[in-house]
Scaffold this motif. Structure first.
Motif, short mmCIF file in Angstrom:
data_model
loop_
_atom_site.label_atom_id
_atom_site.label_comp_id
_atom_site.label_asym_id
_atom_site.label_seq_id
_atom_site.Cartn_x
_atom_site.Cartn_y
_atom_site.Cartn_z
N GLU A 127 0.83 -1.22 0.00
CA GLU A 127 0.00 0.00 0.00
C GLU A 127 0.86 1.26 0.00
OE1 GLU A 127 -2.61 0.03 3.36
OE2 GLU A 127 -3.55 -1.85 2.68
N HIS A 128 1.96 1.22 0.73
CA HIS A 128 2.82 2.40 0.82
C HIS A 128 3.84 2.48 -0.33
CE1 HIS A 128 1.16 2.55 4.88
NE2 HIS A 128 1.46 3.84 4.83
N GLY A 129 3.68 1.59 -1.28
CA GLY A 129 4.55 1.64 -2.46
C GLY A 129 5.99 1.26 -2.17
N LYS A 130 6.18 0.47 -1.14
CA LYS A 130 7.56 0.12 -0.77
C LYS A 130 8.00 -1.24 -1.32
CE LYS A 130 8.28 3.70 1.95
NZ LYS A 130 9.27 4.72 1.63
N LEU A 131 7.10 -1.88 -2.07
CA LEU A 131 7.49 -3.14 -2.71
C LEU A 131 7.89 -2.82 -4.14
CD1 LEU A 131 7.50 -6.31 -2.41
CD2 LEU A 131 5.32 -6.24 -3.60
N ARG A 132 9.14 -3.15 -4.48
CA ARG A 132 9.66 -2.77 -5.79
C ARG A 132 9.96 -3.99 -6.64
NH1 ARG A 132 14.55 -1.29 -4.26
NH2 ARG A 132 14.09 -1.60 -2.06
N ILE A 133 9.90 -3.81 -7.96
CA ILE A 133 10.36 -4.85 -8.87
C ILE A 133 11.69 -4.36 -9.44
CG2 ILE A 133 9.87 -6.15 -11.00
CD1 ILE A 133 7.87 -6.74 -8.84
N GLU A 134 12.72 -5.18 -9.32
CA GLU A 134 14.04 -4.76 -9.80
C GLU A 134 14.56 -5.75 -10.83
OE1 GLU A 134 15.19 -1.94 -9.03
OE2 GLU A 134 14.36 -1.38 -7.07
N GLY A 135 15.42 -5.24 -11.72
CA GLY A 135 15.95 -6.07 -12.81
C GLY A 135 17.41 -6.47 -12.63
N ARG A 136 18.04 -6.89 -13.74
CA ARG A 136 19.39 -7.46 -13.72
C ARG A 136 20.45 -6.52 -13.16
NH1 ARG A 136 21.16 -11.27 -16.16
NH2 ARG A 136 19.48 -12.70 -16.53
N ASP A 137 20.27 -5.21 -13.34
CA ASP A 137 21.34 -4.29 -12.95
C ASP A 137 21.22 -3.80 -11.52
OD1 ASP A 137 22.71 -4.42 -15.30
OD2 ASP A 137 21.43 -2.90 -16.27
N TYR A 138 20.21 -4.31 -10.83
CA TYR A 138 19.97 -3.82 -9.47
C TYR A 138 21.03 -4.34 -8.50
CZ TYR A 138 17.71 -2.72 -5.11
OH TYR A 138 17.46 -2.22 -3.87
N GLU A 139 21.56 -3.40 -7.69
CA GLU A 139 22.52 -3.80 -6.65
C GLU A 139 21.79 -4.07 -5.35
OE1 GLU A 139 25.77 -1.17 -5.67
OE2 GLU A 139 26.69 -1.50 -7.62
#
Ligand SMILES: Nc1nc2c(ncn2[C@@H]2O[C@H](COP(=O)(O)OP(=O)(O)O)[C@@H](O)[C@H]2O)c(=O)[nH]1
Ligand SMILES: [Mg+2]
Length: 369
Positions: free
Chosen positions: A344-356
């Motif tokens: 709800e607070h937008g704190k769940l993210r989807i990250e890709g290959r370049d994410y550290e």
């Protein structure tokens, strides 16, 4: 990803005492069926209270901490590099570790013999470090002979490589003869590559541990100063531990009793926990978590690791088939109280290959097989 710490030091400095305190602290056998513990080899859990906090909020019983392997490496005495004591046997053990835990005797006890009779931490450290330096000089000498032969090679590439290697090894040898450990010699990345396989002992990170008297925890211990000076000079870390107290505390199984005993000694936390954390930090290690509804698990990774490589720590298939990572930070879970609220607070993210990946993140990897 694993962290192996080798405990070294002169005889009777308290290596086995600290090792046994560390290893009787922890490790539930059901979590680690593979850790058949030899007398001098033990797995130790990395203390991290976030693991329990995450599991409590998500209502998950099973928690699996990251682990560190400790080896009690006996037999390091003056002349070891020439075959004294267990001789080269201990040196090969040290070659395999990531971090050297160098225990230094800073306690006085007439009942415990000192091989050189009086307590003199700087001298003791130098004796041990000299053996490591001598061992490296030997390793380099052998390798120099091999590479000197290659200087005459018809293969231009081999020849060039041998020239570079010989020049580098000669430089290292000169520095080692001046008692400079290899880790304090400035090396370019390609030079580091050239000597990587030699596994030189003086390239390893060192954590000095002053084993102090049971009486000197609160007061100043006069023997720790020279160790700190030595460590500063070498860019190494140093901590103080009272091995004997830690061993007694570790042996108490009842948590309440343990706490009371620690309070009596004026200790807030086990020094052993500090030791594990310091070794962890020395290598730039951090922790991410995974959670699948049945268990929460902590994984160690090297600072700066990208998402696919982090997935590969769990399983190589995860790295190869990496699609994306669903990420939230454990602090957001602590703040918002549930996964639904995090979303709800937008704190769940989807990250890709370049994410550290960052320390403290809880990650769900998506992959195809
Ligand atoms: N007084 C005192 N004795 C210690 C301490 N740590 C270890 N010892 C004692 O020193 C002796 C040698 O310890 P040990 O751990 O076997 O040394 P190692 O040879 O380095 O493995 C044992 O009798 C220990 O009980 C300490 O902090 N204070
Ligand atoms: Mg021992």
């Amino acid at each position: 990803m694993s962290l192996n710490c080798g405990i070294i030091g002169l005889p009777n400095v308290g290596k086995s005492t600290i090792f046994s305190a560390l290893t009787c602290l922890s490790v539930k056998a059901e979590n680690y069926p593979f850790c058949t513990i030899e007398p001098n080899l033990g797995m130790v859990e990395v203390p991290d209270k976030r693991l329990g906090e995450i599991a409590d909020i998500l209502n998950i019983e099973k928690r699996i901490p990251a682990t560190v392997e400790f080896v009690d490496i006996a037999g390091l005495v003056e002349g070891a590099s020439k075959g004294e004591g267990l001789g080269n046997q201990f040196l090969s053990h040290i070659r395999e570790v990531n971090v050297i835990i160098h225990i230094v005797r800073c306690f006085e006890d007439p009942d415990v013999a000192h091989p050189y009779e009086n307590i003199d931490p700087a001298r003791d450290i130098e004796i041990i470090n000299m053996e490591l330096i001598l061992a490296d000089i030997q390793t380099i000498e052998k390798n120099l002979q091999k590479n000197t032969k290659l200087l005459k090679s018809q293969d231009q590439k081999l020849k060039k490589n041998a020239e570079n290697t010989v020049a580098l090894l000669e430089r290292l040898q000169n520095e080692l003869k001046k008692e400079v450990p290899v880790k304090n010699i400035e090396l370019k990345d390609e030079e580091k590559k050239l000597i990587k396989d030699l596994n030189l002992l003086t390239t390893k990170k060192v954590l000095y541990v002053c084993n102090i008297d049971e009486n000197s925890i609160k007061s100043e211990n006069k023997f720790t100063e020279p160790v700190k000076n030595y460590a500063t000079k070498e860019n190494a870390s140093v901590i103080e531990i009272c091995g004997k107290d830690e061993q007694e505390i570790a042996a108490i199984k009842d948590e309440k009793e343990k706490k009371e005993f620690m309070e009596m000694l004026g200790l807030e936390d086990l020094a052993l926990n500090r030791l594990i954390k310091t070794a962890y930090n020395l290598l730039g290690l951090e922790t991410f978590f995974t959670e699948n509804g049945q268990e929460v698990r902590a994984w160690m990774f090297k600072k700066g690791t990208k998402a696919p490589a982090a997935a590969g720590i769990i399983h190589t298939d995860f790295e190869e088939g990496f699609i994306k990572a669903e990420v939230f930070h454990c602090n957001d879970l602590f703040e918002h109280g549930s996964k639904a609220h995090i979303k709800e607070h937008g704190k769940l993210r989807i990250e890709g290959r370049d994410y550290e990946v960052k320390d403290g993140e809880v990650i769900l990897f998506h992959f195809k097989v």
